[in-house]
Design a protein around this motif. Structure first.
Motif, PDB file in Angstrom:
ATOM      1  N   ASP A   1       0.811  -1.225   0.000  1.00  0.00           N
ATOM      2  CA  ASP A   1       0.000   0.000   0.000  1.00  0.00           C
ATOM      3  C   ASP A   1       0.841   1.270   0.000  1.00  0.00           C
ATOM      4  OD1 ASP A   1      -2.314  -1.574   0.110  1.00  0.00           O
ATOM      5  OD2 ASP A   1      -2.242  -1.653   2.290  1.00  0.00           O
ATOM      6  N   GLY A   2       1.767   1.342  -0.933  1.00  0.00           N
ATOM      7  CA  GLY A   2       2.565   2.547  -1.068  1.00  0.00           C
ATOM      8  C   GLY A   2       3.808   2.583  -0.193  1.00  0.00           C
ATOM      9  N   PHE A   3       3.937   1.650   0.712  1.00  0.00           N
ATOM     10  CA  PHE A   3       5.134   1.557   1.556  1.00  0.00           C
ATOM     11  C   PHE A   3       6.282   1.026   0.697  1.00  0.00           C
ATOM     12  CE2 PHE A   3       7.893  -0.807   4.504  1.00  0.00           C
ATOM     13  CZ  PHE A   3       8.087   0.111   5.519  1.00  0.00           C
ATOM     14  N   VAL A   4       7.378   1.789   0.608  1.00  0.00           N
ATOM     15  CA  VAL A   4       8.523   1.400  -0.215  1.00  0.00           C
ATOM     16  C   VAL A   4       9.673   1.015   0.706  1.00  0.00           C
ATOM     17  CG1 VAL A   4      10.136   2.097  -2.016  1.00  0.00           C
ATOM     18  CG2 VAL A   4       7.787   2.973  -2.036  1.00  0.00           C
ATOM     19  N   PRO A   5       9.960  -0.275   0.856  1.00  0.00           N
ATOM     20  CA  PRO A   5      10.976  -0.701   1.817  1.00  0.00           C
ATOM     21  C   PRO A   5      12.400  -0.524   1.299  1.00  0.00           C
ATOM     22  CG  PRO A   5      10.079  -2.611   0.695  1.00  0.00           C
ATOM     23  CD  PRO A   5       9.292  -1.415   0.199  1.00  0.00           C
ATOM     24  N   ASP A   6      13.316  -0.289   2.245  1.00  0.00           N
ATOM     25  CA  ASP A   6      14.743  -0.322   1.916  1.00  0.00           C
ATOM     26  C   ASP A   6      15.238  -1.761   1.860  1.00  0.00           C
ATOM     27  OD1 ASP A   6      15.130   2.578   2.067  1.00  0.00           O
ATOM     28  OD2 ASP A   6      14.780   2.311   4.210  1.00  0.00           O
ATOM     29  N   LYS A   7      14.620  -2.609   2.685  1.00  0.00           N
ATOM     30  CA  LYS A   7      14.991  -4.028   2.733  1.00  0.00           C
ATOM     31  C   LYS A   7      13.732  -4.846   2.940  1.00  0.00           C
ATOM     32  CE  LYS A   7      19.406  -3.102   5.091  1.00  0.00           C
ATOM     33  NZ  LYS A   7      20.164  -3.301   6.366  1.00  0.00           N
ATOM     34  N   VAL A   8      13.787  -6.078   2.471  1.00  0.00           N
ATOM     35  CA  VAL A   8      12.683  -7.016   2.660  1.00  0.00           C
ATOM     36  C   VAL A   8      13.224  -8.267   3.336  1.00  0.00           C
ATOM     37  CG1 VAL A   8      11.105  -8.592   1.459  1.00  0.00           C
ATOM     38  CG2 VAL A   8      11.251  -6.191   0.770  1.00  0.00           C
ATOM     39  N   PHE A   9      12.456  -8.752   4.295  1.00  0.00           N
ATOM     40  CA  PHE A   9      12.795 -10.000   4.963  1.00  0.00           C
ATOM     41  C   PHE A   9      11.656 -10.977   4.773  1.00  0.00           C
ATOM     42  CE2 PHE A   9      12.418 -12.284   9.207  1.00  0.00           C
ATOM     43  CZ  PHE A   9      13.201 -13.341   8.802  1.00  0.00           C
ATOM     44  N   LEU A  10      11.956 -12.160   4.245  1.00  0.00           N
ATOM     45  CA  LEU A  10      10.975 -13.221   4.103  1.00  0.00           C
ATOM     46  C   LEU A  10      10.967 -14.008   5.399  1.00  0.00           C
ATOM     47  CD1 LEU A  10      11.737 -14.370   0.431  1.00  0.00           C
ATOM     48  CD2 LEU A  10      10.180 -12.569   1.248  1.00  0.00           C
ATOM     49  N   GLY A  11       9.970 -13.722   6.246  1.00  0.00           N
ATOM     50  CA  GLY A  11       9.959 -14.211   7.621  1.00  0.00           C
ATOM     51  C   GLY A  11       9.363 -15.589   7.803  1.00  0.00           C
ATOM     52  N   CYS A  12       9.555 -16.450   6.836  1.00  0.00           N
ATOM     53  CA  CYS A  12       9.178 -17.860   6.937  1.00  0.00           C
ATOM     54  C   CYS A  12      10.181 -18.618   6.091  1.00  0.00           C
ATOM     55  CB  CYS A  12       7.758 -18.094   6.436  1.00  0.00           C
ATOM     56  SG  CYS A  12       7.314 -19.844   6.291  1.00  0.00           S
ATOM     57  N   THR A  13      10.730 -19.706   6.607  1.00  0.00           N
ATOM     58  CA  THR A  13      11.780 -20.407   5.864  1.00  0.00           C
ATOM     59  C   THR A  13      11.249 -21.102   4.612  1.00  0.00           C
ATOM     60  OG1 THR A  13      11.550 -22.284   7.398  1.00  0.00           O
ATOM     61  CG2 THR A  13      13.342 -20.721   7.812  1.00  0.00           C
ATOM     62  N   HIS A  14       9.926 -21.200   4.473  1.00  0.00           N
ATOM     63  CA  HIS A  14       9.369 -21.690   3.211  1.00  0.00           C
ATOM     64  C   HIS A  14       9.516 -20.659   2.086  1.00  0.00           C
ATOM     65  CE1 HIS A  14       7.258 -24.537   5.861  1.00  0.00           C
ATOM     66  NE2 HIS A  14       6.909 -25.232   4.795  1.00  0.00           N
ATOM     67  N   TYR A  15       9.444 -19.376   2.426  1.00  0.00           N
ATOM     68  CA  TYR A  15       9.289 -18.338   1.417  1.00  0.00           C
ATOM     69  C   TYR A  15      10.472 -18.179   0.458  1.00  0.00           C
ATOM     70  CZ  TYR A  15       5.220 -16.859   4.223  1.00  0.00           C
ATOM     71  OH  TYR A  15       4.028 -16.806   4.919  1.00  0.00           O
ATOM     72  N   PRO A  16      11.713 -18.470   0.872  1.00  0.00           N
ATOM     73  CA  PRO A  16      12.798 -18.388  -0.120  1.00  0.00           C
ATOM     74  C   PRO A  16      12.603 -19.311  -1.320  1.00  0.00           C
ATOM     75  CG  PRO A  16      13.725 -18.366   2.079  1.00  0.00           C
ATOM     76  CD  PRO A  16      12.253 -18.664   2.234  1.00  0.00           C
ATOM     77  N   LEU A  17      11.753 -20.329  -1.177  1.00  0.00           N
ATOM     78  CA  LEU A  17      11.467 -21.211  -2.312  1.00  0.00           C
ATOM     79  C   LEU A  17      10.783 -20.458  -3.447  1.00  0.00           C
ATOM     80  CD1 LEU A  17      10.196 -24.272  -0.236  1.00  0.00           C
ATOM     81  CD2 LEU A  17      12.305 -24.203  -1.595  1.00  0.00           C
ATOM     82  N   VAL A  18      10.149 -19.326  -3.133  1.00  0.00           N
ATOM     83  CA  VAL A  18       9.509 -18.496  -4.164  1.00  0.00           C
ATOM     84  C   VAL A  18       9.990 -17.050  -4.034  1.00  0.00           C
ATOM     85  CG1 VAL A  18       7.469 -19.909  -4.617  1.00  0.00           C
ATOM     86  CG2 VAL A  18       7.469 -18.348  -2.658  1.00  0.00           C
ATOM     87  N   ALA A  19      11.255 -16.873  -3.672  1.00  0.00           N
ATOM     88  CA  ALA A  19      11.803 -15.522  -3.485  1.00  0.00           C
ATOM     89  C   ALA A  19      11.720 -14.697  -4.766  1.00  0.00           C
ATOM     90  CB  ALA A  19      13.259 -15.614  -3.008  1.00  0.00           C
ATOM     91  N   ASP A  20      11.904 -15.344  -5.916  1.00  0.00           N
ATOM     92  CA  ASP A  20      11.844 -14.588  -7.171  1.00  0.00           C
ATOM     93  C   ASP A  20      10.438 -14.075  -7.448  1.00  0.00           C
ATOM     94  OD1 ASP A  20      10.955 -17.203  -7.549  1.00  0.00           O
ATOM     95  OD2 ASP A  20      11.565 -17.263  -9.651  1.00  0.00           O
ATOM     96  N   ALA A  21       9.413 -14.805  -6.982  1.00  0.00           N
ATOM     97  CA  ALA A  21       8.033 -14.343  -7.151  1.00  0.00           C
ATOM     98  C   ALA A  21       7.759 -13.147  -6.252  1.00  0.00           C
ATOM     99  CB  ALA A  21       7.054 -15.478  -6.853  1.00  0.00           C
ATOM    100  N   PHE A  22       8.277 -13.167  -5.025  1.00  0.00           N
ATOM    101  CA  PHE A  22       8.171 -11.982  -4.163  1.00  0.00           C
ATOM    102  C   PHE A  22       8.866 -10.797  -4.842  1.00  0.00           C
ATOM    103  CE2 PHE A  22       7.208 -14.832  -0.545  1.00  0.00           C
ATOM    104  CZ  PHE A  22       6.238 -14.092   0.096  1.00  0.00           C
ATOM    105  N   ALA A  23      10.066 -11.036  -5.362  1.00  0.00           N
ATOM    106  CA  ALA A  23      10.833  -9.953  -5.990  1.00  0.00           C
ATOM    107  C   ALA A  23      10.073  -9.354  -7.164  1.00  0.00           C
ATOM    108  CB  ALA A  23      12.194 -10.475  -6.455  1.00  0.00           C
ATOM    109  N   ALA A  24       9.333 -10.191  -7.899  1.00  0.00           N
ATOM    110  CA  ALA A  24       8.586  -9.707  -9.053  1.00  0.00           C
ATOM    111  C   ALA A  24       7.461  -8.758  -8.656  1.00  0.00           C
ATOM    112  CB  ALA A  24       8.014 -10.883  -9.843  1.00  0.00           C
ATOM    113  N   GLY A  25       6.988  -8.865  -7.407  1.00  0.00           N
ATOM    114  CA  GLY A  25       5.926  -7.992  -6.940  1.00  0.00           C
ATOM    115  C   GLY A  25       6.412  -6.756  -6.226  1.00  0.00           C
ATOM    116  N   LEU A  26       7.729  -6.637  -6.069  1.00  0.00           N
ATOM    117  CA  LEU A  26       8.333  -5.491  -5.390  1.00  0.00           C
ATOM    118  C   LEU A  26       8.948  -4.538  -6.405  1.00  0.00           C
ATOM    119  CD1 LEU A  26      10.180  -7.529  -2.603  1.00  0.00           C
ATOM    120  CD2 LEU A  26       8.197  -6.032  -2.241  1.00  0.00           C
ATOM    121  N   ALA A  27       9.324  -3.344  -5.932  1.00  0.00           N
ATOM    122  CA  ALA A  27      10.019  -2.404  -6.806  1.00  0.00           C
ATOM    123  C   ALA A  27      11.328  -3.032  -7.278  1.00  0.00           C
ATOM    124  CB  ALA A  27      10.294  -1.099  -6.067  1.00  0.00           C
TER     125      ALA A  27
END
Length: 279
Positions: free
Chosen positions: A183-209
């Motif tokens: 919602d308009g929040f632009v982070p300097d850093k992102v932390f995937l706070g579940c050890t499952h999430y790095p399995l789809v880290a590129d999908a998270f990255a695709a939704g970020l700036a």
């Protein structure tokens, strides 16, 4: 022998980094697939399941266990360390995976009890399970160490379930959708706070700036464990030390679920074969 515990497949991302950076160690991995996911469970349920997993690993010879599940670490670890572990297993250790991340984000050691530093107006986005977000553990621990840090947490219901089922297409779609909920929040850093999430880290990255840095929790954990073993070598295998007799290979994979189903889902997620056996 070092135990590594997760509610399911997520801890495999942490284990891969540990194996890469501490190849001299013997690891025993336990996935509680029969009870996954933990993210929608109550704190009491999470604590009971975490205690049972630790007991299983202690019974198999581990004196040190890495809780490679942010939900379990956030919701259960502190109470277990101060209660059951202190009473029943004072010489055993259970370490959570979010401590190294807090150290990396804040630039402060966990035991550093000096007043909080100036966080220089950092903006950090955390994507995690519902239980981890509800625990408030990450913003609480950051507040002890750094001022002026703006943290935005996004709960990601359904993502772990999709990953555990090997539904990678659905998981990737969910990850990208959650990444777009800042919602308009632009982070300097992102932390995937579940050890499952790095399995789809590129999908998270695709939704970020574009170019938004995503912190690698597995790398943080591996570096922290190496430092810990340097200070507490009795919990690990020393290079060239043959004094410890063990019936285990370098890595053993155990599951509370159906081994065939777990092996199939793990391969679908990672592209690798894991010889999971019944607990």
């Amino acid at each position: 022998m070092i135990g590594v515990f997760d509610s399911g497949h997520g801890g495999l991302t942490t284990l891969a980094a540990l194996q890469r950076d501490l190849s001299e160690q013997t690891f025993l991995y336990l996935g509680d697939h029969a009870n996954a996911p933990y993210g929608s469970r109550t704190p009491g349920e999470i604590t009971a399941l975490t205690r049972a997993a630790l007991q299983s690993l202690f019974d198999r010879g581990c004196t040190l266990v890495i809780i490679a599940c942010n939900t379990a670490a956030a919701a259960a670890l502190r109470d277990l360390q101060q209660g059951w572990l202190a009473r029943e297993y004072p010489r055993h250790r259970a370490l959570g995976v979010f401590v190294p991340v807090i150290e990396a984000l804040s630039g402060r050691g966990w035991a550093d009890d000096n007043p909080p530093d100036d966080g220089a107006d950092q903006r950090i986005a955390i994507f995690a399970t519902q239980a981890t977000v509800a625990s408030g553990a990450f913003p609480r621990e950051m507040a002890y160490r750094a001022r002026n840090v703006d943290i935005r947490q996004v709960a990601c219901p359904g993502l772990v379930e999709a990953l555990e089922a090997g539904q990678t297409g659905q998981a990737r779609a969910l990850a990208r959708d959650f990444a777009g909920r800042l919602d308009g929040f632009v982070p300097d850093k992102v932390f995937l706070g579940c050890t499952h999430y790095p399995l789809v880290a590129d999908a998270f990255a695709a939704g970020l700036a574009p170019g938004t840095p995503i912190l690698s929790q597995p790398d943080c954990v591996a570096a922290s464990l190496r430092d810990y073993l340097t200070r507490h070598p009795r919990h690990g295998d020393l290079p060239g030390d043959t004094s410890r007799e063990t019936a285990y290979p370098t890595i053993t994979y155990l599951t509370t679920g159906d081994p065939a189903q777990v092996r199939s889902a793990a391969r679908a997620l990672t592209g690798h074969d894991f010889d999971f056996r019944s607990l």
